[in-house]
Design an enzyme around this catalytic site. Structure first.
Site, PDB file in Angstrom:
ATOM      1  N   GLU A 174       0.817  -1.207   0.000  1.00 45.95           N
ATOM      2  CA  GLU A 174       0.000   0.000   0.000  1.00 45.95           C
ATOM      3  C   GLU A 174       0.860   1.271   0.000  1.00 45.95           C
ATOM      4  OE1 GLU A 174      -2.537  -0.866   3.311  1.00 45.95           O
ATOM      5  OE2 GLU A 174      -3.959  -1.976   2.081  1.00 45.95           O
TER       6      GLU A 174
ATOM      7  N   HIS B  45      -1.791   2.624   9.057  1.00 46.81           N
ATOM      8  CA  HIS B  45      -2.980   1.827   8.769  1.00 46.81           C
ATOM      9  C   HIS B  45      -2.992   0.599   9.666  1.00 46.81           C
ATOM     10  CE1 HIS B  45      -5.942  -0.696   6.962  1.00 46.81           C
ATOM     11  NE2 HIS B  45      -5.059  -1.508   6.409  1.00 46.81           N
TER      12      HIS B  45
ATOM     13  N   HIS C 216      -5.733  -2.701  11.439  1.00 47.73           N
ATOM     14  CA  HIS C 216      -6.995  -3.436  11.373  1.00 47.73           C
ATOM     15  C   HIS C 216      -7.678  -3.368  12.741  1.00 47.73           C
ATOM     16  CE1 HIS C 216      -5.303  -6.020   7.819  1.00 47.73           C
ATOM     17  NE2 HIS C 216      -5.451  -4.739   7.514  1.00 47.73           N
TER      18      HIS C 216
ATOM     19  N   GLU D 252     -13.936  13.272  25.172  1.00 45.09           N
ATOM     20  CA  GLU D 252     -12.743  13.872  24.581  1.00 45.09           C
ATOM     21  C   GLU D 252     -12.638  13.680  23.075  1.00 45.09           C
ATOM     22  OE1 GLU D 252     -11.467   9.631  25.009  1.00 45.09           O
ATOM     23  OE2 GLU D 252     -12.736  11.022  26.130  1.00 45.09           O
TER      24      GLU D 252
ATOM     25  N   HIS E   5     -12.385  -3.160   6.658  1.00 43.27           N
ATOM     26  CA  HIS E   5     -10.929  -3.321   6.519  1.00 43.27           C
ATOM     27  C   HIS E   5     -10.161  -2.729   7.691  1.00 43.27           C
ATOM     28  CE1 HIS E   5      -7.274  -3.031   3.537  1.00 43.27           C
ATOM     29  NE2 HIS E   5      -6.882  -3.311   4.769  1.00 43.27           N
TER      30      HIS E   5
END
Length: 291
Positions: free
Chosen positions: A118, A142, A144, A172, A213
């Site tokens: 990616e 990134h 999961h 918050e 994802h």
């Protein structure tokens, strides 16, 4: 110091990978992390670069504002759980060419490999976030995140709906991500389509949810980027628990829009008024289902 792992930025990068693994966000080879290096960090690491860099590899994307930059990246197919044990085989430093469209490995992945699959998505989003933050943002992460993923099966895939639900899950949240979160519908990972769709969201938000994802966030430092990921995932967990407790039916009480505006005023943050003016929650959109 006789190797690259005495360099502070490398140690900080490795620690962030460890932190994500401890949260349970990186099963197998899931997730990836890239960091745009400062010039002084490049110079600290340069003595440990390969004598002969790797071949230039075209990325299929291009960015003028990232010409000549260096990035630390996880390796494609590599397990983040192994980064702290054998970083020289799990991560790499890549140099971007002067055309801004190709990279070459200058350190790491000693047993072979390439940056995360990616990387083009990260690269394009680094370009957007660099432009939008006047160079401040350096981290793209990134992971999961299970509760965020779970909510993409339940909530309408709209930035306004997700942001409102997350803001209302804990006090918050609107302070940590006052701009909200974007949402990208399901797409095949690693391709040009998801890269472009994520860029569109990252022009407006610091974070984007990838349906079914995970989560994609940016920030100026490892701490801030990780803290953003952690806050959004915990907010999603609270939302999942609350909706589970009611069987998905309307919540008895929640933080109101006026409460959120009060919080924003008190903490001096500029809230995304598009989200507040949207004026509808998940419960509103599916009211008929609860009758």
């Amino acid at each position: 110091m006789n190797n690259i792992f005495g360099v502070r930025i490398m140690d900080d990068y490795i620690r962030m990978c460890e932190d994500g693994v401890r949260q349970g966000w990186h099963e197998r080879n899931g997730g990836n992390l890239t960091y745009r290096m400062r010039p002084e960090e490049v110079e600290e690491c340069r003595p440990y670069f390969r004598k002969i860099p790797g071949e230039w590899v075209a990325m299929g994307v291009q960015a003028d504002n990232l010409k000549g930059e260096y990035f630390i990246s996880t390796g494609s197919g590599m397990f983040l759980a192994n980064v702290s044990h054998e970083p020289q085989n799990s991560i790499c430093i890549v140099e971007i060419n002067e055309a801004g469209d190709s990279y070459r490995i200058v350190w790491g992945l000693e047993n072979g490999g390439k940056p995360t699959s990616e990387f083009p998505t990260h690269f394009m989003n680094h370009s957007i976030r660099k432009e939008k933050t006047k160079g401040a943002n350096r981290v793209i992460y990134h992971a999961h995140t299970p509760n965020v993923i779970a909510l993409t099966f339940v909530l309408p895939l709209k930035a306004e709906v997700f942001t409102r639900m997350l803001w209302k899950s804990a006090t918050e949240c609107c302070v940590v991500f006052p701009g909200g979160v974007g949402v990208v519908p399901w797409m095949v990972p690693g391709g040009a389509d998801i890269a472009r769709a994520t860029c569109k969201e990252m022009e407006k938000y610091d974070a984007a949810i990838w349906a079914f994802h995970g989560l994609f966030v940016s920030g100026p430092s490892f701490d801030i980027a990780f803290g953003l990921m952690h806050t959004i995932e915990k907010a999603a967990q609270i939302t999942c628990i609350a909706l589970s407790c009611t069987g998905g039916k309307p919540l008895r009480q929640t933080i109101t829009d006026d409460n959120i505006r009060q919080i924003g005023k008190e903490f001096g943050v500029t809230l995304n008024e598009d989200v507040l003016n949207y004026g509808r929650d998940y419960i509103d959109e599916y009211a008929d289902d609860f009758k």
